[in-house]
Design a protein around this motif. Structure first.
Motif, mmCIF file in Angstrom:
data_model
loop_
_atom_site.group_PDB
_atom_site.id
_atom_site.type_symbol
_atom_site.label_atom_id
_atom_site.label_comp_id
_atom_site.label_asym_id
_atom_site.label_seq_id
_atom_site.Cartn_x
_atom_site.Cartn_y
_atom_site.Cartn_z
ATOM 1 N N MET A 1 0.846 -1.188 0.000
ATOM 2 C CA MET A 1 0.000 0.000 0.000
ATOM 3 C C MET A 1 0.888 1.247 0.000
ATOM 4 N N ILE A 2 0.642 2.151 -0.937
ATOM 5 C CA ILE A 2 1.340 3.434 -0.962
ATOM 6 C C ILE A 2 0.652 4.366 0.041
ATOM 7 N N VAL A 3 1.415 4.999 0.908
ATOM 8 C CA VAL A 3 0.863 5.918 1.899
ATOM 9 C C VAL A 3 1.618 7.240 1.827
ATOM 10 N N ARG A 4 0.888 8.331 1.701
ATOM 11 C CA ARG A 4 1.478 9.664 1.691
ATOM 12 C C ARG A 4 0.745 10.533 2.708
ATOM 13 N N TRP A 5 1.378 11.635 3.096
ATOM 14 C CA TRP A 5 0.859 12.441 4.202
ATOM 15 C C TRP A 5 0.593 13.894 3.829
ATOM 16 N N SER A 6 0.310 14.152 2.557
ATOM 17 C CA SER A 6 -0.079 15.499 2.130
ATOM 18 C C SER A 6 -0.965 15.392 0.902
ATOM 19 N N ILE A 7 -2.052 16.167 0.884
ATOM 20 C CA ILE A 7 -2.942 16.171 -0.265
ATOM 21 C C ILE A 7 -2.217 16.670 -1.507
ATOM 22 N N ALA A 8 -1.153 17.429 -1.305
ATOM 23 C CA ALA A 8 -0.371 17.909 -2.452
ATOM 24 C C ALA A 8 0.252 16.750 -3.226
ATOM 25 N N ASP A 9 0.396 15.594 -2.569
ATOM 26 C CA ASP A 9 0.990 14.429 -3.221
ATOM 27 C C ASP A 9 -0.021 13.625 -4.038
ATOM 28 N N ALA A 26 -17.162 11.546 -3.686
ATOM 29 C CA ALA A 26 -16.942 12.511 -2.601
ATOM 30 C C ALA A 26 -18.133 13.448 -2.535
ATOM 31 N N SER A 27 -18.431 13.928 -1.342
ATOM 32 C CA SER A 27 -19.525 14.883 -1.194
ATOM 33 C C SER A 27 -19.145 16.214 -1.848
ATOM 34 N N PRO A 28 -20.128 17.081 -2.117
ATOM 35 C CA PRO A 28 -19.842 18.323 -2.840
ATOM 36 C C PRO A 28 -18.793 19.211 -2.182
ATOM 37 N N ARG A 29 -18.615 19.089 -0.867
ATOM 38 C CA ARG A 29 -17.674 19.992 -0.180
ATOM 39 C C ARG A 29 -16.243 19.817 -0.650
ATOM 40 N N TRP A 30 -15.920 18.658 -1.258
ATOM 41 C CA TRP A 30 -14.543 18.410 -1.698
ATOM 42 C C TRP A 30 -14.324 18.758 -3.161
ATOM 43 N N LYS A 31 -15.308 19.386 -3.797
ATOM 44 C CA LYS A 31 -15.147 19.733 -5.213
ATOM 45 C C LYS A 31 -14.147 20.864 -5.431
ATOM 46 N N ASN A 32 -13.659 21.452 -4.337
ATOM 47 C CA ASN A 32 -12.640 22.489 -4.489
ATOM 48 C C ASN A 32 -11.294 21.903 -4.911
ATOM 49 N N PHE A 33 -11.137 20.588 -4.801
ATOM 50 C CA PHE A 33 -9.908 19.962 -5.285
ATOM 51 C C PHE A 33 -9.908 19.998 -6.812
ATOM 52 N N ASP A 34 -8.838 20.533 -7.366
ATOM 53 C CA ASP A 34 -8.709 20.627 -8.816
ATOM 54 C C ASP A 34 -8.114 19.318 -9.328
ATOM 55 N N VAL A 81 -8.579 1.558 -6.389
ATOM 56 C CA VAL A 81 -9.149 2.703 -5.685
ATOM 57 C C VAL A 81 -8.070 3.361 -4.823
ATOM 58 N N VAL A 82 -8.035 4.685 -4.862
ATOM 59 C CA VAL A 82 -7.170 5.494 -4.004
ATOM 60 C C VAL A 82 -8.069 6.186 -2.985
ATOM 61 N N HIS A 83 -7.679 6.130 -1.723
ATOM 62 C CA HIS A 83 -8.483 6.692 -0.640
ATOM 63 C C HIS A 83 -7.843 7.950 -0.067
ATOM 64 N N ALA A 117 -3.620 2.845 -2.664
ATOM 65 C CA ALA A 117 -2.903 3.963 -2.054
ATOM 66 C C ALA A 117 -3.827 4.721 -1.102
ATOM 67 N N ILE A 118 -3.204 5.364 -0.119
ATOM 68 C CA ILE A 118 -3.909 6.212 0.834
ATOM 69 C C ILE A 118 -3.160 7.527 0.933
ATOM 70 N N VAL A 119 -3.892 8.625 0.862
ATOM 71 C CA VAL A 119 -3.302 9.954 1.045
ATOM 72 C C VAL A 119 -3.969 10.598 2.251
ATOM 73 N N TYR A 120 -3.196 10.813 3.296
ATOM 74 C CA TYR A 120 -3.673 11.486 4.497
ATOM 75 C C TYR A 120 -3.256 12.961 4.458
ATOM 76 N N ASP A 121 -4.029 13.797 5.114
ATOM 77 C CA ASP A 121 -3.646 15.201 5.291
ATOM 78 C C ASP A 121 -4.357 15.730 6.527
ATOM 79 N N VAL A 122 -3.605 16.161 7.517
ATOM 80 C CA VAL A 122 -4.190 16.594 8.781
ATOM 81 C C VAL A 122 -5.148 17.768 8.595
ATOM 82 N N ASP A 123 -4.892 18.638 7.614
ATOM 83 C CA ASP A 123 -5.728 19.819 7.438
ATOM 84 C C ASP A 123 -7.154 19.485 7.000
ATOM 85 N N LEU A 124 -7.362 18.303 6.424
ATOM 86 C CA LEU A 124 -8.694 17.930 5.957
ATOM 87 C C LEU A 124 -9.656 17.662 7.105
ATOM 88 N N ALA A 125 -9.124 17.466 8.308
ATOM 89 C CA ALA A 125 -9.979 17.138 9.458
ATOM 90 C C ALA A 125 -10.018 18.247 10.510
#
Length: 315
Positions: A1-9, A26-34, A81-83, A117-125
């Motif tokens: 499993m690939i694991v990263r710790w920033s949404i920038a990745d 994803a719910s509409p609130r995450w549509k700000n991701f380009d 699937v990437v989470h 793969a999993i991409v974590y980012d503390v700012d999302l929570a």
């Protein structure tokens, strides 16, 4: 499993796993991701999505409901699937899932997802509501506890479970006290990652069987139900596997049962009646929980009568 710790990745991760045309769940609130995408499914949870044939992978962003919906889509299409989890449930590590309707009533479940793969980012929570923060973190704590004594437990899973339990128990009170403390949030997120890994390595037991029976019947939050069900399940299992329950207690800084109950109360989880669970339904709920896979994988499966007594203790 690939694991990263920033949404920038995330773009690099998608490229690394060979996904160029993701179908985003994803719910509409995450549509700000380009993000490049061939479709964006916003009904979360859902039991009726259709993945366009042109998609070469799934991208699921959100809490456990979004992640499970992503795994459902992955299993149905055999696409990777990437989470990107935004809560602390740990569901991002597993291949199995529950299917719920938009009103959160369980419609079934399955396995066979292909998480890559999993991409974590503390700012999302950082703005996660208090109840969701506590509930999903305590769901992760239950994953840690059960990974230590479920019939499929193993040394690697034990290591992940103990690491996750210690981090969650230490960080959760700090996060509830100071929700925008990034350091505490990151510690909680890393604890959740360990908890999810432990879940994937070992599996679920009695507490989850009860929580799933409750949540599936009434559409109640899975985290809240685990917060309530973990203490009596630990009490039951302490007579069967005392050393494992003691190890869990040492990891979270006290008696396993009492410390788990303290953390549940700190998160605002007290009684089943607070969620309008009818007392007259406890027998049927106990019977349903007794047949679930988690109970069957417990060190000794609890009988329906024993589960009813546990549910009565938290009603």
């Amino acid at each position: 499993m690939i694991v990263r710790w920033s949404i920038a990745d995330l773009p690099d991760v998608l490229a690394e796993v060979g996904i160029e045309r993701p179908f985003v769940i994803a719910s509409p609130r995450w549509k700000n991701f380009d993000l490049p995408h061939v479709g964006w499914w916003t009904e979360v949870p859902s039991h009726r999505l259709q993945v366009p044939a042109v998609a070469d992978g799934i991208l699921a962003i959100g809490g456990g409901s979004a992640i499970d919906t992503g795994k459902y889509a992955s299993a149905q299409t055999e696409k990777p699937v990437v989470h990107v989890p935004t809560t602390y449930s740990g569901a991002e590590w597993t291949t199995f899932y529950g299917i719920r309707s938009p009103d959160r009533v369980i419609q079934g479940g399955g396995a066979g997802a292909r998480p890559v793969a999993i991409v974590y980012d503390v700012d999302l929570a950082l703005d996660l509501p208090r109840e969701v923060t506590a509930g999903t973190a305590l769901n992760g704590l239950a994953h840690c506890a059960e990974a230590l004594y479920v019939r499929g437990h193993n040394p690697e899973g034990d290591q992940e479970a103990l690491a996750g339990a210690a981090l969650i128990a230490h960080a959760l009170p700090r996060v509830l006290d100071e929700p925008h403390d990034r350091e505490a949030r990151e510690e909680l997120l890393r604890g959740a990652a360990h908890a999810g890994h432990a879940l994937a390595l070992a599996g679920l037991a009695l507490a989850h069987a009860m929580a799933q029976a409750l949540g599936g019947r009434y559409g109640l939050p899975h985290g809240a139900m685990n917060a309530l069900c973990l203490p009596p399940a630990l009490e039951f299992n302490r007579a069967l596997v005392p050393a494992e329950v003691q190890r869990f207690g040492e990891a979270i800084g006290g008696d396993a049962v009492e410390r788990s109950r303290e953390l549940a109360l700190l998160g605002g989880f007290d009684r089943l009646r607070d969620y309008r669970v009818p007392e007259d339904d406890l027998s049927a709920l106990a019977e349903a929980a007794s047949q679930r896979a988690g109970n069957l994988a417990n060190p000794r499966p609890a009988t329906a009568d024993e589960i009813r007594s546990m549910l009565e203790s938290i009603w």
